[in-house]
Design a protein around this motif. Structure first.
Motif, PDB file in Angstrom:
ATOM      1  N   LEU A 117     -12.691  -8.018   1.952  1.00  0.00           N
ATOM      2  CA  LEU A 117     -11.481  -8.048   2.283  1.00  0.00           C
ATOM      3  C   LEU A 117     -11.019  -7.335   3.661  1.00  0.00           C
ATOM      4  N   ASN A 118     -10.067  -7.706   4.464  1.00  0.00           N
ATOM      5  CA  ASN A 118      -9.735  -7.328   5.822  1.00  0.00           C
ATOM      6  C   ASN A 118      -8.360  -6.726   5.722  1.00  0.00           C
ATOM      7  N   PRO A 119      -8.290  -5.242   5.684  1.00  0.00           N
ATOM      8  CA  PRO A 119      -7.088  -4.655   5.565  1.00  0.00           C
ATOM      9  C   PRO A 119      -6.068  -4.934   6.463  1.00  0.00           C
ATOM     10  N   ILE A 120      -6.485  -5.330   7.779  1.00  0.00           N
ATOM     11  CA  ILE A 120      -5.577  -5.823   8.946  1.00  0.00           C
ATOM     12  C   ILE A 120      -4.743  -6.804   8.488  1.00  0.00           C
TER      13      ILE A 120
ATOM     14  N   ASP B 230      -4.567  10.200  -1.054  1.00  0.00           N
ATOM     15  CA  ASP B 230      -4.952  11.182   0.266  1.00  0.00           C
ATOM     16  C   ASP B 230      -6.077  10.394   1.131  1.00  0.00           C
ATOM     17  N   ALA B 231      -6.411   9.314   0.861  1.00  0.00           N
ATOM     18  CA  ALA B 231      -7.492   8.652   1.575  1.00  0.00           C
ATOM     19  C   ALA B 231      -6.976   8.228   2.984  1.00  0.00           C
ATOM     20  N   PHE B 232      -7.413   8.701   4.146  1.00  0.00           N
ATOM     21  CA  PHE B 232      -6.915   8.321   5.237  1.00  0.00           C
ATOM     22  C   PHE B 232      -7.733   7.316   6.089  1.00  0.00           C
ATOM     23  N   PHE B 233      -9.003   7.647   6.225  1.00  0.00           N
ATOM     24  CA  PHE B 233      -9.916   6.481   6.949  1.00  0.00           C
ATOM     25  C   PHE B 233     -10.084   5.006   6.512  1.00  0.00           C
ATOM     26  N   PRO B 234      -9.905   4.811   5.049  1.00  0.00           N
ATOM     27  CA  PRO B 234      -9.929   3.594   4.580  1.00  0.00           C
ATOM     28  C   PRO B 234      -8.806   2.704   4.645  1.00  0.00           C
ATOM     29  N   GLY B 235      -7.734   3.565   5.382  1.00  0.00           N
ATOM     30  CA  GLY B 235      -6.300   2.829   5.744  1.00  0.00           C
ATOM     31  C   GLY B 235      -6.406   1.912   6.651  1.00  0.00           C
ATOM     32  N   LYS B 236      -5.043   1.210   6.656  1.00  0.00           N
ATOM     33  CA  LYS B 236      -4.996   0.039   7.899  1.00  0.00           C
ATOM     34  C   LYS B 236      -4.812   0.471   9.311  1.00  0.00           C
ATOM     35  N   GLY B 237      -4.176   1.790   9.318  1.00  0.00           N
ATOM     36  CA  GLY B 237      -4.057   2.402  10.710  1.00  0.00           C
ATOM     37  C   GLY B 237      -5.313   2.602  11.438  1.00  0.00           C
ATOM     38  N   TRP B 238      -6.224   3.103  10.610  1.00  0.00           N
ATOM     39  CA  TRP B 238      -7.570   3.531  11.404  1.00  0.00           C
ATOM     40  C   TRP B 238      -8.499   2.220  11.609  1.00  0.00           C
ATOM     41  N   ALA B 239      -8.287   1.381  10.740  1.00  0.00           N
ATOM     42  CA  ALA B 239      -9.100  -0.014  10.950  1.00  0.00           C
ATOM     43  C   ALA B 239      -8.375  -0.882  12.013  1.00  0.00           C
ATOM     44  N   LEU B 240      -7.171  -0.802  12.413  1.00  0.00           N
ATOM     45  CA  LEU B 240      -6.458  -1.171  13.752  1.00  0.00           C
ATOM     46  C   LEU B 240      -6.971  -0.584  14.936  1.00  0.00           C
ATOM     47  N   VAL B 241      -7.328   0.859  14.771  1.00  0.00           N
ATOM     48  CA  VAL B 241      -7.814   1.506  15.998  1.00  0.00           C
ATOM     49  C   VAL B 241      -9.186   1.075  16.268  1.00  0.00           C
TER      50      VAL B 241
ATOM     51  N   GLY C  94     -13.577  -3.879  19.227  1.00  0.00           N
ATOM     52  CA  GLY C  94     -13.806  -5.402  18.535  1.00  0.00           C
ATOM     53  C   GLY C  94     -14.714  -5.398  17.307  1.00  0.00           C
ATOM     54  N   TYR C  95     -14.675  -4.180  16.409  1.00  0.00           N
ATOM     55  CA  TYR C  95     -15.547  -4.273  15.229  1.00  0.00           C
ATOM     56  C   TYR C  95     -14.823  -5.194  14.198  1.00  0.00           C
ATOM     57  N   ALA C  96     -15.409  -5.783  13.066  1.00  0.00           N
ATOM     58  CA  ALA C  96     -15.033  -6.583  12.214  1.00  0.00           C
ATOM     59  C   ALA C  96     -14.931  -5.880  10.785  1.00  0.00           C
ATOM     60  N   PRO C  97     -13.748  -5.805  10.220  1.00  0.00           N
ATOM     61  CA  PRO C  97     -13.741  -5.154   9.198  1.00  0.00           C
ATOM     62  C   PRO C  97     -14.182  -5.998   7.846  1.00  0.00           C
ATOM     63  N   GLU C  98     -15.081  -5.503   7.058  1.00  0.00           N
ATOM     64  CA  GLU C  98     -15.692  -6.077   6.006  1.00  0.00           C
ATOM     65  C   GLU C  98     -15.677  -5.060   4.887  1.00  0.00           C
TER      66      GLU C  98
ATOM     67  N   ASP D   8      -3.602  -7.657   5.681  1.00  0.00           N
ATOM     68  CA  ASP D   8      -2.817  -7.540   4.420  1.00  0.00           C
ATOM     69  C   ASP D   8      -1.889  -6.450   4.494  1.00  0.00           C
ATOM     70  N   GLU D   9      -0.749  -7.025   4.402  1.00  0.00           N
ATOM     71  CA  GLU D   9       0.528  -6.135   4.692  1.00  0.00           C
ATOM     72  C   GLU D   9       0.773  -5.238   3.627  1.00  0.00           C
ATOM     73  N   ARG D  10       0.124  -5.453   2.351  1.00  0.00           N
ATOM     74  CA  ARG D  10       0.371  -4.403   1.408  1.00  0.00           C
ATOM     75  C   ARG D  10      -0.798  -3.525   1.178  1.00  0.00           C
ATOM     76  N   TRP D  11      -1.802  -3.304   2.268  1.00  0.00           N
ATOM     77  CA  TRP D  11      -3.049  -2.555   1.875  1.00  0.00           C
ATOM     78  C   TRP D  11      -2.761  -1.219   1.824  1.00  0.00           C
ATOM     79  N   ASN D  12      -1.857  -0.656   2.551  1.00  0.00           N
ATOM     80  CA  ASN D  12      -1.615   0.766   2.486  1.00  0.00           C
ATOM     81  C   ASN D  12      -1.114   1.115   1.119  1.00  0.00           C
ATOM     82  N   ASP D  13      -0.325   0.151   0.775  1.00  0.00           N
ATOM     83  CA  ASP D  13       0.332   0.491  -0.459  1.00  0.00           C
ATOM     84  C   ASP D  13      -0.691   0.485  -1.627  1.00  0.00           C
ATOM     85  N   LYS D  14      -1.533  -0.684  -1.639  1.00  0.00           N
ATOM     86  CA  LYS D  14      -2.727  -0.657  -2.692  1.00  0.00           C
ATOM     87  C   LYS D  14      -3.679   0.478  -2.539  1.00  0.00           C
ATOM     88  N   LEU D  15      -3.678   0.920  -1.466  1.00  0.00           N
ATOM     89  CA  LEU D  15      -4.876   2.022  -1.235  1.00  0.00           C
ATOM     90  C   LEU D  15      -4.073   3.599  -1.759  1.00  0.00           C
TER      91      LEU D  15
END
Length: 380
Positions: free
Chosen positions: A42-45, A60-71, A77-81, A47-54
């Motif tokens: 999956l690519n959380p970037i 309380d899980a911050f780092f798997p969230g969409k915001g950190w993936a975007l940063v 230029g890292y690719a989310p997997e 997925d509009e509902r990613w943070n809701d799913k998480l």
């Protein structure tokens, strides 16, 4: 960090050492079949509902969230997997990985770059194993050198860690006087000294605030013999995290001069102390102690129950003393590196400590910033 996921292996079940990862079948649309279960990439970037799913399973899980993936993706230029098992759109297990593709340091998968810790979200050892095997299989298809996990000790206790750090967890339960009394006496004196010296504090989430912090960050990194992260990284932090209410910058001032700063993140009832910086010329004013204390007060008032204070290298005795002064619980944070060519976990070393510290410590700030902008993408 999860209210719904158990991150402890089932009793009597050891994941490692183990035979080579089980065969994994590659299915359509990037999915993989591991141990008879479908694991999706999956690519959380996207997925509009990613943070809701998480949040539904790990509030309380911050780092798997969409915001950190975007940063990470927008800066470097890292690719989310993100390897996940889902049932009806609900996350059942998750191993977030970024592919780092560097001509200088090679191609590999990291969970996650520039992240202090990132435990896999899995209910038991079997769930973790299917994610791990799927990630290894995908890594082979992409010719990764290795897969690095910055967490997962409950599932990997028998595996040799590549590196070892310390983490510090501070309870925010209780009233302000109780929190202050729990600090070590030297830390309480430092906070009072800053207040007595007239040091004031600002809470910021805007671009100007992050730029002020970045100026302090550059000075601190040079003091420790390291180049600073590029400015664009911190601007992405401001845009993707602070501007969405998921973090703050706390800045200390002595008159018109900014002397210390800290960047905090928050998710659910958990706060994270991610970055700290100060002007070494004004350390006697103890602004660095005051910004941490004000961050504690801020997040305790917001109902947070814990503050994680990031990772610390065993070699950094000064930072260890500083964090121990807050009365936090100290615990190990092992990192694991699985070499895809050797089919084995391999040792590593702390790359922040070495001969290069003397070189970077002697460089002018402008040159150090330039090298940071060029090199960090390859370091991850």
């Amino acid at each position: 960090m999860s209210a719904s996921f158990s991150q402890v292996s089932a009793p009597g079940r050891s994941v490692f050492p183990f035979e080579s990862p089980a065969p994994v079948e590659i299915l359509a649309r990037g999915a993989l079949l591991a141990h008879g279960r479908v694991v999706q990439r999956l690519n959380p970037i996207r997925d509009e509902r990613w943070n809701d799913k998480l949040a539904a399973v790990a509030p309380d899980a911050f780092f798997p969230g969409k915001g950190w993936a975007l940063v990470l993706a927008q800066t470097y230029g890292y690719a989310p997997e993100y390897f996940a098992e889902q049932t009806g759109g609900r996350l059942e297990a998750l191993l977030p990985v970024m592919e780092v593709d560097s001509w200088l340091t090679g191609r590999r998968g990291i969970s996650l770059p520039f992240t202090d810790y990132c435990d896999p979200l899995a209910a038991d050892a079997a769930a973790f194993r299917q994610l791990f095997d799927a990630a290894v299989a995908h890594g082979r298809s992409r010719r990764w050198k290795y897969l690095e996990l910055r967490g997962g000790q409950p599932f990997l206790a028998a595996a040799p860690p590549a590196q070892q750090y310390y983490g510090h967890e501070l309870s925010l339960a209780g009233e302000e006087p109780e929190l202050f009394a729990a600090l070590k006496s030297a830390t309480r004196r430092a906070v009072r000294k800053a207040q007595h010296e007239g040091v004031t504090v600002e809470f910021r989430s805007d671009v100007r605030g992050i730029r002020q912090f970045y100026a302090l960050h550059c000075r601190t990194r040079r003091k420790h013999g390291l180049p600073p992260q590029p400015l664009r990284f911190f601007l992405q932090v401001q845009e993707r995290i602070l501007d969405h209410g998921d973090g703050i910058v706390v800045l200390a001032r002595a008159g018109a001069r900014y002397i210390a700063g800290a960047v905090f993140f928050q998710k659910g009832a958990t706060a994270l102390y991610k970055f700290g910086a100060s002007d070494e010329r004004t350390l006697r004013l103890r602004g660095n102690d005051l910004v941490i204390w004000e961050g504690i007060r801020h997040y305790a008032a917001r109902g947070c129950r814990k503050l994680y204070m990031g990772r610390t290298s065993p070699a950094n005795e000064g930072l260890l003393r500083f964090k121990r002064g807050w009365g936090a619980r100290e615990y190990p944070i092992p990192y694991y590196r699985y070499d895809l060519r050797k089919n084995a976990f391999v040792p590593g070393h702390d790359e922040t400590v070495g001969w290069h510290n003397r070189v970077f410590g002697a460089l002018p700030l402008s040159l150090s910033r330039l090298l940071g902008a060029l090199l960090y993408r390859h370091v991850a």
